[in-house]
Structures are given as C-alpha cells and as structure tokens.
Scaffold this active site. Structure first.
Site, PDB file in Angstrom:
ATOM      1  N   HIS A   1     -11.722  -1.377  -3.419  1.00 20.27           N
ATOM      2  CA  HIS A   1     -10.515  -1.495  -2.607  1.00 20.27           C
ATOM      3  C   HIS A   1      -9.895  -2.876  -2.788  1.00 20.27           C
ATOM      4  O   HIS A   1     -10.592  -3.886  -2.909  1.00 20.27           O
ATOM      5  CB  HIS A   1     -10.832  -1.293  -1.126  1.00 20.27           C
ATOM      6  CG  HIS A   1     -10.884   0.145  -0.706  1.00 20.27           C
ATOM      7  ND1 HIS A   1      -9.833   1.019  -0.882  1.00 20.27           N
ATOM      8  CD2 HIS A   1     -11.884   0.864  -0.105  1.00 20.27           C
ATOM      9  CE1 HIS A   1     -10.159   2.215  -0.410  1.00 20.27           C
ATOM     10  NE2 HIS A   1     -11.399   2.157   0.062  1.00 20.27           N
TER      11      HIS A   1
ATOM     12  N   CYS B   1      -5.958  -1.681  -5.560  1.00 19.62           N
ATOM     13  CA  CYS B   1      -4.606  -1.782  -5.031  1.00 19.62           C
ATOM     14  C   CYS B   1      -4.206  -3.249  -4.884  1.00 19.62           C
ATOM     15  O   CYS B   1      -5.055  -4.126  -4.707  1.00 19.62           O
ATOM     16  CB  CYS B   1      -4.521  -1.095  -3.672  1.00 19.62           C
ATOM     17  SG  CYS B   1      -4.941   0.663  -3.687  1.00 19.62           S
TER      18      CYS B   1
END
Length: 319
Positions: free
Chosen positions: A92, A148
């Site tokens: 993440h 991301c």
C-alpha cells in the site's frame, strides 16, 4: 569487482481490512528476475527479502516499519563506487500532510509497513533521507515502487515529462497509438490484399508517428532530455546521486492489484518484468514508454520515471 545488492519488500497485509493479493508474489517474481536475468545473488549477505508471510512473523524479515528502516540502512551502507543496488516495494501507498509546504497538492507520498495502523506510515521525506542522501556517489541505486501515490515516494529531484506541456497525462494518446497498431493487425487477419495492405500501412504509419512523438523533447520547464525539476524545499538536486526510480503511477493515482494468467500480481510489477525480459537492452525512456503502453488498455495508472540528477535518459538500463 562491483557488487550487486538488493532489498525486496512485498506486503499483502494478510487478515486485515486492507488485504492485497499480489504483493508477495511481486516480491518473489522480482527476486527470480534479479537472480535469473540480472546476475544478482540470493545469498543473505547480498539480498534481503521482507514479506508478511506467517513464517516471517517475529523475525527481522517481517516488514514492520522498524524492520524496513533497518533493512534500508543495510542496503545503502557498505557500498563502493561501481556497485549496483536494487530496492523494490510492493504494497500500500498513501499520502500524509506535507509539513514543508513544497508540494502543490499539500501532501507527501508514503509507503505503509505491515504495522502502519499502529506505528504510522513512512513518508517520502524520511525515505529520501534514509535511501538517497546516504548513497555513496558512483554506486547506482535502481528503485521500483508498485504502490498507490508513488510518483514522488522518495523525493527524487527530477521527473521525466514527455509531452509539450511538461505533463504526464498521456493515457488517451497511448490508447490511440495502441488502437492504431491493433487495427492494422486486425485488418490483415484472414488474408492479404493490395487494398488491405495499403490501409494497414496507413494505420501503422499513424501508430509509428504516435510512438515517435513520445520521444518529443519539450521546452520551457524541462531540459532537452525532457527532465523537469520537482519543487522540493530541500536541496535534493545538489546531491547528484545516481538513483533511478520507476514507479507504478503518478502522485495522485492508484496502482492496480490484479490477476494475470491466474496469479495475483501488481500490474506495474508484472509489466515492468515483462518489458525487461522481452528486451533487456532498452534505454530508460524506452522501458518507461513500453510499460505505459502495456498498461494503457486496461488501467488508468501512468508509470513514472524520476532520477537523482540531470542524466541521459537514452542510456541503456543498467542494474
């Protein structure tokens, strides 16, 4: 003799509400690529492998924030000029408020260790100071981040901006080029004729012009190689470190966790490895362009290339 050294991190966040599926596979695929295709050694003193698989819990190889920072310190110390150093992260990515006020968005990029909910994220300023600033000059660091908001994740001072506005919003243009080339191939399926060949030439000519246009060197806020300076308050551009980073998307974008050929994987990791294996002798710009084209039909993310100095991006990828 120059040394090759690698730190590979993959976090699936098993059992959490944030679970991903492909990041540990990414790490394993990258390890295989580095060993089989690039001559890296998997020996523990040459390669450190952090994943949140159950056997790693309670060991230095479990990717907590503390273990990641310790592994980063191992990666950037003890190197000599001429060494090749690799860092990859799949997991993440997030964003936090920018304390310096130098980011237009007001946010700094982050990565998320397995314990980020209790111990916090690692922001881009911290990563730069841990990874880039201590690197010895003359050693090359290659970075691949598949997460991301990763475009500025280690705050490198220069980013490749390939269109005339110095921007990276090429997704529609890339799709156009891919569609032109695909249309030519579809036209020729089922037999050849003079008319078909002529029409295909027109389509391929349009595609060729498009892809040649990706080599455009903009003017204004970028140099002749298409490098634009990032606006960091810190004097990162004066460090002159030999650091090259491919990231899965721009700062404002997300990076896809997907399934390809029945296996969970990060889209950027898969395409980067595929691109490098198809032609190991590409330039940095060619690798960036080919990963963008490969992702363009299915994903909105646009891979980025950022560097530690004003380097020649047409040189062959070397790590």
């Amino acid at each position: 003799m120059p040394r090759r050294k690698a730190l590979i991190i993959g976090i699936n966040y098993f059992g959490s509400s944030h679970q991903l599926n492909g990041c540990v596979n990414d790490a394993k695929n990258i390890r295989s690529f580095l060993v089989q295709d690039r001559g890296f050694s998997s020996a523990p003193h040459d390669m450190v492998f952090l994943t949140d698989e159950a056997p790693n819990q309670g060991t230095p190889f479990f990717p907590t924030g503390a273990n990641i920072m310790a592994a980063l310190h191992w990666l950037i110390t003890g190197n000599s000029p001429g060494d090749s150093v690799w860092l990859s992260y799949s997991g993440h990515g997030g964003q936090v408020k920018d304390p310096d006020g130098d980011r237009e968005s007001g946010l700094d990029d982050t990565i998320c260790p397995v314990d980020f909910e209790s111990q916090g994220q690692i922001d881009s300023d911290t990563l730069h100071k841990a990874i880039v600033s201590p690197m010895i000059k003359g050693a090359r660091l290659t970075v691949l981040f598949d997460c991301c908001h990763s475009g500025s994740a280690i705050e490198l001072p220069y980013v490749y901006r390939p269109n005339s506005q110095g921007e990276v919003n090429l997704i529609d243009n890339v799709k156009q080029g891919v569609n032109l080339a695909t249309g030519a191939m579809n036209l020729l399926r089922g037999g050849f004729s003079a008319a078909k060949i002529q029409d295909a030439k027109v389509l391929l000519g349009g595609a060729k012009s498009f892809f040649a246009g990706l080599q455009h060197r903009p003017v204004g806020d970028v140099n002749e190689d298409g490098l634009g300076e990032e606006n960091f308050i810190e004097p990162w551009k004066h460090e002159g470190k030999d650091v090259w980073m491919f990231s899965g998307c721009a700062d404002h974008q997300t990076s896809a966790d997907t399934t390809i050929a029945g296996a969970a994987t990060g889209a950027m990791s898969h395409v980067f490895l595929q691109t490098m294996r198809e032609n190991p002798n590409q330039s940095y710009i060619q690798v960036l362009q080919n990963t963008r084209v490969s992702l363009a039909n299915k994903y909105q993310q646009i891979p980025q290339l950022s560097v530690g100095g004003l380097y020649d991006l047409d040189q062959q990828v070397n790590f």
